[in-house]
Design a protein around this motif. Structure first.
Motif, PDB file in Angstrom:
ATOM      1  N   CYS A  76      -6.033  19.968  -5.593  1.00  0.00           N
ATOM      2  CA  CYS A  76      -5.752  20.494  -6.917  1.00  0.00           C
ATOM      3  C   CYS A  76      -6.731  19.908  -7.933  1.00  0.00           C
ATOM      4  CB  CYS A  76      -4.318  20.188  -7.340  1.00  0.00           C
ATOM      5  SG  CYS A  76      -3.946  20.848  -8.974  1.00  0.00           S
ATOM      6  N   ALA A  78      -6.522  21.000 -11.247  1.00  0.00           N
ATOM      7  CA  ALA A  78      -5.966  21.297 -12.570  1.00  0.00           C
ATOM      8  C   ALA A  78      -5.688  19.996 -13.328  1.00  0.00           C
ATOM      9  CB  ALA A  78      -4.711  22.143 -12.425  1.00  0.00           C
ATOM     10  N   ALA A  80      -3.188  18.206 -14.752  1.00  0.00           N
ATOM     11  CA  ALA A  80      -2.209  17.158 -14.429  1.00  0.00           C
ATOM     12  C   ALA A  80      -2.686  16.332 -13.242  1.00  0.00           C
ATOM     13  CB  ALA A  80      -0.845  17.771 -14.133  1.00  0.00           C
ATOM     14  N   CYS A  81      -3.293  16.963 -12.272  1.00  0.00           N
ATOM     15  CA  CYS A  81      -3.794  16.228 -11.106  1.00  0.00           C
ATOM     16  C   CYS A  81      -5.082  15.477 -11.437  1.00  0.00           C
ATOM     17  CB  CYS A  81      -3.975  17.171  -9.916  1.00  0.00           C
ATOM     18  SG  CYS A  81      -2.393  17.590  -9.150  1.00  0.00           S
ATOM     19  N   CYS A 115      -3.437  24.212  -9.171  1.00  0.00           N
ATOM     20  CA  CYS A 115      -1.997  23.970  -9.209  1.00  0.00           C
ATOM     21  C   CYS A 115      -1.342  24.383  -7.903  1.00  0.00           C
ATOM     22  CB  CYS A 115      -1.290  24.624 -10.389  1.00  0.00           C
ATOM     23  SG  CYS A 115       0.307  23.831 -10.661  1.00  0.00           S
ATOM     24  N   LEU A 116      -0.651  23.420  -7.335  1.00  0.00           N
ATOM     25  CA  LEU A 116       0.116  23.633  -6.109  1.00  0.00           C
ATOM     26  C   LEU A 116       1.611  23.478  -6.383  1.00  0.00           C
ATOM     27  CD1 LEU A 116      -2.215  21.648  -3.680  1.00  0.00           C
ATOM     28  CD2 LEU A 116      -1.756  24.103  -3.562  1.00  0.00           C
ATOM     29  N   GLY A 117       1.978  23.365  -7.668  1.00  0.00           N
ATOM     30  CA  GLY A 117       3.390  23.226  -8.026  1.00  0.00           C
ATOM     31  C   GLY A 117       3.923  21.817  -7.854  1.00  0.00           C
ATOM     32  N   LEU A 118       3.047  20.853  -7.697  1.00  0.00           N
ATOM     33  CA  LEU A 118       3.466  19.451  -7.553  1.00  0.00           C
ATOM     34  C   LEU A 118       2.900  18.621  -8.710  1.00  0.00           C
ATOM     35  CD1 LEU A 118       2.726  19.031  -3.719  1.00  0.00           C
ATOM     36  CD2 LEU A 118       4.961  19.348  -4.798  1.00  0.00           C
ATOM     37  N   CYS A 119       2.880  19.200  -9.893  1.00  0.00           N
ATOM     38  CA  CYS A 119       2.181  18.613 -11.041  1.00  0.00           C
ATOM     39  C   CYS A 119       2.692  17.211 -11.387  1.00  0.00           C
ATOM     40  CB  CYS A 119       2.320  19.514 -12.261  1.00  0.00           C
ATOM     41  SG  CYS A 119       2.050  21.247 -11.890  1.00  0.00           S
ATOM     42  N   ALA A 124      -2.195  16.440  -6.026  1.00  0.00           N
ATOM     43  CA  ALA A 124      -1.594  17.294  -5.005  1.00  0.00           C
ATOM     44  C   ALA A 124      -2.676  17.881  -4.103  1.00  0.00           C
ATOM     45  CB  ALA A 124      -0.806  18.411  -5.675  1.00  0.00           C
TER      46      ALA A 124
HETATM   47  S1  FES Z   1      -1.674  20.472 -11.697  1.00  0.00           S
HETATM   48 FE1  FES Z   1      -1.933  19.828  -9.658  1.00  0.00          FE
HETATM   49  S2  FES Z   1      -0.166  20.570  -8.694  1.00  0.00           S
HETATM   50 FE2  FES Z   1       0.006  21.365 -10.667  1.00  0.00          FE
END
Ligand code: FES
Length: 144
Positions: A76, A78, A80-81, A115-119, A124
């Motif tokens: 990921c 994105a 947050a990651c 994004c893998l939904g594990l933000c 992730a």
């Molecule tokens: S930002 Fe990485 S899983 Fe959502």
């Protein structure tokens, strides 16, 4: 894989909205990638040019034009990651597997995903079908 096999996979999507994309996804599910021989068949079924099919394939990252690696590691990228180290993890994995994000190494392919939904539990990573939260190079332990 014969032309008839490919037409059998593609034809059910012919009259659907966005049918070309559904058909290409079907080819990905069945063959693991979209072979160059698929393109003129898809173009014929949907009455579009081969260049248009190529354009669709190149626009969507999910469509592969080469056989899948034995192991695909999706990291990921994105925000947050990134905030918890996904860029550093990416560099570490690039070094470990001697490849670059978006390129295929020796049976390992590193892919960016957004994004893998594990933000809340990043970084992730997805290794083939397995999701991994709070991923680290040590935690992955993928044979290289
Ligand atoms: S930002 Fe990485 S899983 Fe959502």
């Amino acid at each position: 894989m014969t032309e008839d096999d490919i037409r059998t996979q593609v034809a059910p999507h012919q009259h659907k909205l966005g049918g070309t994309i559904h058909a290409l996804h079907q080819l990905m599910r069945v063959y693991g990638y979209i072979h160059p021989e698929h393109l003129p068949i898809v173009a014929d079924v949907f009455n579009i040019s081969v260049a248009e099919v190529r354009g669709i394939i190149s626009f969507y990252e999910d469509f592969k034009t080469h056989p899948p690696a034995a192991t695909t590691i999706r990291i990921c990228q994105a925000e947050a990651c990134q905030a918890v180290g996904s860029r550093e993890l990416t560099k570490e994995l690039e070094t470990t597997y001697q490849t670059k994000l978006g390129r295929r190494g020796n049976d390992i392919e590193l892919e960016a995903v957004y994004c893998l939904g594990l933000c809340a539990t990043g970084p992730a990573v997805q290794v083939n079908d397995q999701l991994i939260a709070k991923a680290s190079a040590e935690k992955l332990q993928v044979p290289g």
